[in-house]
Write a protein that holds these residues in place. Structure first.
Motif, PDB file in Angstrom:
ATOM      1  N   ALA A   1       0.822  -1.211   0.000  1.00 56.96           N
ATOM      2  CA  ALA A   1       0.000   0.000   0.000  1.00 56.96           C
ATOM      3  C   ALA A   1       0.860   1.267   0.000  1.00 56.96           C
ATOM      4  O   ALA A   1       0.591   2.212  -0.742  1.00 56.96           O
ATOM      5  N   GLU A   2       1.889   1.287   0.810  1.00 61.97           N
ATOM      6  CA  GLU A   2       2.750   2.470   0.882  1.00 61.97           C
ATOM      7  C   GLU A   2       3.498   2.689  -0.428  1.00 61.97           C
ATOM      8  O   GLU A   2       3.651   3.818  -0.884  1.00 61.97           O
ATOM      9  N   VAL A   3       3.933   1.615  -1.047  1.00 57.57           N
ATOM     10  CA  VAL A   3       4.631   1.707  -2.334  1.00 57.57           C
ATOM     11  C   VAL A   3       3.689   2.276  -3.390  1.00 57.57           C
ATOM     12  O   VAL A   3       4.049   3.183  -4.140  1.00 57.57           O
ATOM     13  N   LEU A   4       2.461   1.755  -3.442  1.00 56.39           N
ATOM     14  CA  LEU A   4       1.472   2.243  -4.403  1.00 56.39           C
ATOM     15  C   LEU A   4       1.171   3.716  -4.158  1.00 56.39           C
ATOM     16  O   LEU A   4       1.136   4.519  -5.092  1.00 56.39           O
ATOM     17  N   GLN A   5       0.965   4.082  -2.901  1.00 54.69           N
ATOM     18  CA  GLN A   5       0.677   5.473  -2.563  1.00 54.69           C
ATOM     19  C   GLN A   5       1.823   6.387  -2.984  1.00 54.69           C
ATOM     20  O   GLN A   5       1.602   7.460  -3.540  1.00 54.69           O
ATOM     21  N   HIS A   6       3.033   5.964  -2.736  1.00 54.53           N
ATOM     22  CA  HIS A   6       4.209   6.759  -3.105  1.00 54.53           C
ATOM     23  C   HIS A   6       4.214   7.026  -4.618  1.00 54.53           C
ATOM     24  O   HIS A   6       4.416   8.160  -5.056  1.00 54.53           O
ATOM     25  N   HIS A   7       3.997   5.976  -5.400  1.00 50.13           N
ATOM     26  CA  HIS A   7       3.991   6.128  -6.863  1.00 50.13           C
ATOM     27  C   HIS A   7       2.855   7.033  -7.325  1.00 50.13           C
ATOM     28  O   HIS A   7       3.046   7.870  -8.212  1.00 50.13           O
ATOM     29  N   LEU A   8       1.667   6.875  -6.737  1.00 55.41           N
ATOM     30  CA  LEU A   8       0.523   7.681  -7.164  1.00 55.41           C
ATOM     31  C   LEU A   8       0.656   9.138  -6.728  1.00 55.41           C
ATOM     32  O   LEU A   8       0.168  10.033  -7.424  1.00 55.41           O
TER      33      LEU A   8
END
Length: 82
Positions: free
Chosen positions: A22-29
């Motif tokens: 989730a944190e990785v996805l949030q960072h990219h978005l």
């Protein structure tokens, strides 16, 4: 890692997408809010990832392989704000 960034900027969700992604996805978005998320390879989606997708509202491409995601989660993510 089940979140992959392609050369064209597309984010792919693959396999069993757990809370740690989730944190990785949030960072990219956050870095590229115009990104498209390809989720046809997604078999499981942790609710933390669902929350990121609900807030970020990225373009989604593909249909998830999991029947529950297709029938219950995809309609939530496809809703237009009122």
């Amino acid at each position: 890692m089940t979140v992959r960034l392609a050369a064209d900027g597309t984010l792919s969700l693959l396999g069993l997408c757990g809370v740690e992604d989730a944190e990785v996805l949030q960072h990219h978005l956050l870095a590229a809010p115009e990104s498209t998320v390809e989720w046809s390879g997604c078999q499981h989606l942790h609710t933390a990832i669902l929350q990121v997708l609900l807030i970020a509202k990225p373009r989604l491409r593909g249909v998830p392989s999991n029947p529950f995601l297709r029938s219950h989660v995809e309609p939530l993510l496809a809703r237009k704000p009122k």
